[in-house]
Structures are given as C-alpha cells and as structure tokens.
Design a protein around this motif. Structure first.
Motif, mmCIF file in Angstrom:
data_model
loop_
_atom_site.group_PDB
_atom_site.id
_atom_site.type_symbol
_atom_site.label_atom_id
_atom_site.label_comp_id
_atom_site.label_asym_id
_atom_site.label_seq_id
_atom_site.Cartn_x
_atom_site.Cartn_y
_atom_site.Cartn_z
ATOM 1 N N VAL A 109 -8.638 -54.987 3.988
ATOM 2 C CA VAL A 109 -9.174 -53.644 4.270
ATOM 3 C C VAL A 109 -9.686 -52.999 2.979
ATOM 4 O O VAL A 109 -10.776 -52.419 2.953
ATOM 5 C CB VAL A 109 -8.108 -52.743 4.941
ATOM 6 C CG1 VAL A 109 -8.525 -51.273 4.922
ATOM 7 C CG2 VAL A 109 -7.866 -53.186 6.384
ATOM 8 N N SER A 110 -8.918 -53.122 1.894
ATOM 9 C CA SER A 110 -9.368 -52.546 0.618
ATOM 10 C C SER A 110 -10.688 -53.168 0.181
ATOM 11 O O SER A 110 -11.584 -52.475 -0.314
ATOM 12 C CB SER A 110 -8.316 -52.758 -0.474
ATOM 13 O OG SER A 110 -7.205 -51.925 -0.241
ATOM 14 N N ILE B 37 1.052 -63.932 -4.187
ATOM 15 C CA ILE B 37 1.731 -62.886 -4.953
ATOM 16 C C ILE B 37 3.160 -63.363 -5.212
ATOM 17 O O ILE B 37 3.811 -63.912 -4.307
ATOM 18 C CB ILE B 37 1.701 -61.509 -4.245
ATOM 19 C CG1 ILE B 37 2.313 -60.458 -5.169
ATOM 20 C CG2 ILE B 37 2.379 -61.554 -2.875
ATOM 21 C CD1 ILE B 37 2.013 -59.034 -4.754
ATOM 22 N N ASP B 38 3.614 -63.217 -6.451
ATOM 23 C CA ASP B 38 4.917 -63.741 -6.866
ATOM 24 C C ASP B 38 5.053 -65.218 -6.478
ATOM 25 O O ASP B 38 6.117 -65.657 -6.016
ATOM 26 C CB ASP B 38 6.054 -62.891 -6.238
ATOM 27 C CG ASP B 38 6.003 -61.438 -6.707
ATOM 28 O OD1 ASP B 38 5.487 -61.191 -7.817
ATOM 29 O OD2 ASP B 38 6.452 -60.554 -5.958
ATOM 30 N N GLU C 168 0.732 -58.858 6.810
ATOM 31 C CA GLU C 168 0.422 -57.443 6.589
ATOM 32 C C GLU C 168 -0.218 -57.215 5.215
ATOM 33 O O GLU C 168 -1.152 -56.422 5.088
ATOM 34 C CB GLU C 168 1.714 -56.623 6.728
ATOM 35 C CG GLU C 168 1.484 -55.294 7.430
ATOM 36 C CD GLU C 168 2.791 -54.572 7.710
ATOM 37 O OE1 GLU C 168 2.842 -53.351 7.491
ATOM 38 O OE2 GLU C 168 3.765 -55.244 8.125
ATOM 39 N N GLU C 169 0.281 -57.925 4.200
ATOM 40 C CA GLU C 169 -0.335 -57.812 2.868
ATOM 41 C C GLU C 169 -1.779 -58.285 2.887
ATOM 42 O O GLU C 169 -2.655 -57.667 2.271
ATOM 43 C CB GLU C 169 0.463 -58.636 1.844
ATOM 44 C CG GLU C 169 1.763 -57.983 1.431
ATOM 45 C CD GLU C 169 2.648 -58.929 0.619
ATOM 46 O OE1 GLU C 169 3.382 -58.449 -0.263
ATOM 47 O OE2 GLU C 169 2.626 -60.168 0.887
ATOM 48 N N VAL D 249 -13.470 -51.715 2.349
ATOM 49 C CA VAL D 249 -13.798 -50.335 1.958
ATOM 50 C C VAL D 249 -14.651 -50.354 0.691
ATOM 51 O O VAL D 249 -15.664 -49.653 0.598
ATOM 52 C CB VAL D 249 -12.517 -49.492 1.751
ATOM 53 C CG1 VAL D 249 -12.839 -48.136 1.127
ATOM 54 C CG2 VAL D 249 -11.804 -49.284 3.096
ATOM 55 N N GLN E 154 -13.984 -58.064 7.682
ATOM 56 C CA GLN E 154 -12.553 -58.032 7.364
ATOM 57 C C GLN E 154 -11.866 -59.340 7.754
ATOM 58 O O GLN E 154 -11.039 -59.871 7.002
ATOM 59 C CB GLN E 154 -11.886 -56.847 8.049
ATOM 60 C CG GLN E 154 -10.564 -56.496 7.386
ATOM 61 C CD GLN E 154 -9.750 -55.539 8.213
ATOM 62 O OE1 GLN E 154 -10.289 -54.573 8.743
ATOM 63 N NE2 GLN E 154 -8.472 -55.805 8.347
ATOM 64 N N TYR F 244 -4.022 -61.428 -7.402
ATOM 65 C CA TYR F 244 -3.569 -62.263 -6.296
ATOM 66 C C TYR F 244 -3.979 -63.726 -6.448
ATOM 67 O O TYR F 244 -3.787 -64.512 -5.529
ATOM 68 C CB TYR F 244 -4.145 -61.743 -4.972
ATOM 69 C CG TYR F 244 -3.620 -60.387 -4.586
ATOM 70 C CD1 TYR F 244 -2.373 -60.270 -3.975
ATOM 71 C CD2 TYR F 244 -4.352 -59.248 -4.823
ATOM 72 C CE1 TYR F 244 -1.889 -59.030 -3.611
ATOM 73 C CE2 TYR F 244 -3.879 -57.999 -4.464
ATOM 74 C CZ TYR F 244 -2.643 -57.901 -3.860
ATOM 75 O OH TYR F 244 -2.167 -56.679 -3.506
ATOM 76 N N ALA G 77 -3.890 -55.598 4.506
ATOM 77 C CA ALA G 77 -4.104 -54.447 3.613
ATOM 78 C C ALA G 77 -5.127 -54.787 2.541
ATOM 79 O O ALA G 77 -6.053 -54.006 2.273
ATOM 80 C CB ALA G 77 -2.771 -54.022 2.985
ATOM 81 N N LEU G 78 -4.994 -55.974 1.945
ATOM 82 C CA LEU G 78 -5.921 -56.356 0.874
ATOM 83 C C LEU G 78 -7.347 -56.491 1.421
ATOM 84 O O LEU G 78 -8.311 -56.028 0.806
ATOM 85 C CB LEU G 78 -5.454 -57.663 0.224
ATOM 86 C CG LEU G 78 -6.313 -58.205 -0.924
ATOM 87 C CD1 LEU G 78 -6.515 -57.166 -2.019
ATOM 88 C CD2 LEU G 78 -5.680 -59.474 -1.510
#
Lengths: 235, 235
Positions: A159-160, A144-145, A152-153, A163, A131, A204, A156-157
């Motif tokens: 972690v996905s 992003i944008d 935090e983003e 997984v 990770q 992304y 999260a990414l």
C-alpha cells in the motif's frame, strides 16, 4: 490497394489523433481547464467532427482511461514472474512512467472522480492491480529480521508503494508547480520517484540481494546510499 | 460591562463564524464547488456582510490556511524534543488529524495551487516544516543494520512519511469516494493513516524501542504485527 485502405483507416486515425491531442492538452493544462472546443481547435477539425467521434468530454476521458488500463496491463506483464528481482525493480519506473504519461488523471483525480462515476471502479481496479502485483513480489523478494514478511506486513508495504507511485507527481507538483509537470521533467520525475520507492524497499532486502544491487563504493558516499540507486536497467 | 464587550467582539466573531462555516462546506463539497453565496446562505447573512469580512473566496481560503499553519505549529511544538519517542509517535496521528481537519486543501491541492499563487509558498513551507520535524526524529530514533541512518537515508524516509501524511486521505477517497471524507470517518482515517506510517517506520526501529512499543502477543497474530499498532496514547 492503398486508397481504400487509407479511406477505411481514416476514421480510426482521426479518433486516435483526437485522443493523442486530448491527452497532451489534459496533461499540460489539467482536464478541467481544457474544453472540447479547445481540443478541436488544436487539431484543426470542426467541433462537429470531434463530436462525431466523442460526443462528450467524459467519453474522451473514458477512452483515455482505456488506453491507460491497456498500458498498465502491459507494464505488469513485462515485469515477468513474481520471483524475478530485476523484473520487479523495472516495474517501479515502469509504473511511474505510466503515471507520468497519464498525469492528468492523477493531477485532478479527486475532482475527476466527483464528476465521473465510471472512473471510480476503474481507478480502484487499477490501484488494486498495482497493489497485488507489488504485494506478490514483496512476499517473494522482501525479508525483515531474516524472515519473509507476514501477509499483513506485505499488504502494508505494498500500500505504501502504491501511494508513493500514485502521488509522487502530485508531491513534485506542490514542490515546484511551474516545472514539475512540464514535458522536460519526465525523466527526472521518474528517476526521483524510483529512488524514493527503492528507499522504501531498501530495509526489506536480504543481504544477498543488497549485494547484487549495490554498485561499487564511491569515495563521496557512505556504504548504504549507492544501493538506493536503481540498477542501470531499471530507469 | 458585557454589552460593550459583546459589541466590540461581534465583528471578530462574525469573521470567525464565516471561517468555521466555510471550512465545513469546503471540506464537505470541495472548495471549487462552494460559492461565497452558498457560504452566506449557510450562515444566514447577506452576501454584502460576507464581502465586508472577506472580499473574495481566495481571501477566505488564505485565512483558513493561516489557521492551518497555526495548528501545524502547535502540533509540531506538542511533539516535544526530538529524542522523545512517544512525542514522535504522537506527531503522526496529530499531523493526520490536521490533514483531516483541513482536508479540502489536500483534496484539491493541485487545482487550488493553479489558481492561488500565494498558496504555493505556504504549502511548500508547511511540507518543509513537517519533513524537517520528522527528519530530526528519524535521525535520533531510527536505525538500520544497527547504525543510525545516513543524512540521505533520513531525508528519503522523511519524504516518504510526508507523502503518506499528505496523500493518505486522497488515497482513501479513491478507494471509497462516497464515505472516505464524510465526518464519521475521521477517527478511522486517522487510525489507518497512523498504522500505515508506523508500518513504514517499523523496519527502522531498534530492538529496544520495538520491545517498548510491542504489546503482548495475541493468539491470532504473528509476532511482528502488534508492533504496528500505535501505543494507546498515540491515537
């Protein structure tokens, strides 16, 4: 010269051979379904000889986990610096190949964890290493944008991604239990998992990186999908 | 009136009670670690009485899978039409809650599949139902670069969501085996899994939908992260 050398190496070679055969049997039948007697029979050695090297199946499993950890460290090191986009892409199939090579671990992970407390911290460490490596690259390479991802983003990414890397083979197994984990499915499983992770990361990527990764358009595809193909060097 | 009714219902009630207790024990200890004798002892009934209703543990597991399928159909129906954004968001915690309620299935899925061939087609169907429901909503509600997703992009995204929904609890279990699957972790597990799926979908939301879902900014957060919070109705 050769004879003493060979004599000295023999015990190590036997220990290594036991690990090779155990890994193959665990991968093929699942660790809970393979006894140490089955391993010694497969190797044509006595149960006592196996016991001399590995006095319990748990010791064998832990030795295989040490090999896995070594291979994980090498895969992460091979990805190079965190701002190397090609190294980052190569990391995805590299980690999926590793999950494939040690698929017995991921196939019965919950069961193994229940029986082997040492595995607990080692698996957590292996997930955390993956990770962190992915998160560093996400922070360097993803947007992003038009902006870099927030901390935090990025977490999260990553972690996905972890997984998906960890459970992709389990998912393929549920979809096709009789073929998914057979040796001749290795390349396809790594390729499908790589495509899946790339699809996850696709929104992304900055426009420049998208252009760099996108092969020429093909007649039967929309403009977005060729980009979900890994670069040729990544598989 | 009451007595004959009660007498008539008793066998069904016993069968249902057996299922309730089996589900609780399987969820708590893992299906491979719970014998039918342990279930009858937990219920204070004789092994023969249990056997009368469920002549093998596999029959019990299959009956629980029928319950799971029923609950899955209800969760999918509750999401409403495919263009209902709030229904789509509610589907995510709904499916995670279902995975929680039947966590013994996902905890030892590979092992169960090896032993129970009937499960194979039923699990595949359950995954396919979830993926189709998510894919339809992704095609209606998600955009990339201002355009609807291509068929292939929608498939890839819905597969990633299904992998997350299916294996989120396994991931939490690896991270914290002693607490992740304990009953008091239910709400936290569903909340964390929901956040994770929302983070996955976030880059695919149109600006209008992002605005609709984004709560007011809070001082300690960047502008993007509040949007990863589910709407209040979704958890």
């Amino acid at each position: 010269m050769t004879t003493p050398d060979r004599a000295k190496k023999a015990p190590r070679r036997t220990a290594e051979r036991i690990l090779d055969h155990s890994l193959a049997l665990f991968n093929r039948y699942g660790e809970p379904n393979v006894s140490t007697n089955a391993i010694s029979a497969d190797l044509h050695i006595s149960p006592g000889n196996l016991y001399y090297h590995y006095p319990a199946k748990e010791v064998l499993v832990n030795a295989l986990v040490s090999r896995y950890e070594q291979a994980l460290a090498e895969a992460l090191a091979a990805a190079g610096p965190t701002d190397d986009a090609e190294g980052a892409w190569n990391l995805v199939p590299g980690l999926l190949r590793l999950a494939w090579d040690y698929r017995f671990l991921f196939r019965d992970l919950n069961d193994l964890l229940t029986r082997n407390r040492q595995l607990e911290t080692r698996c957590q460490a292996a997930l955390a290493l993956q990770q962190a490596a992915i998160r560093e690259r996400v922070l360097r390479l993803c947007v992003i944008d038009g902006e870099p991802l927030s901390a935090e983003e990025a977490s999260a990414l990553s972690v996905s991604v972890v997984v998906l890397l960890t459970y992709w083979l389990s998912y393929e197994y549920v979809r096709d239990p009789r073929r998914a984990l057979e040796p001749d499915n290795a390349d396809a499983a790594v390729r499908h998992g790589t495509r899946q992770v790339m699809a996850l990361l696709w929104p992304y990527l900055g426009a420049a990186l998208r252009r760099q990764l996108r092969p020429g358009p093909t007649p039967d595809r929309g403009p977005a999908m060729p980009a979900l193909q890994p670069p040729a060097s990544a598989v």
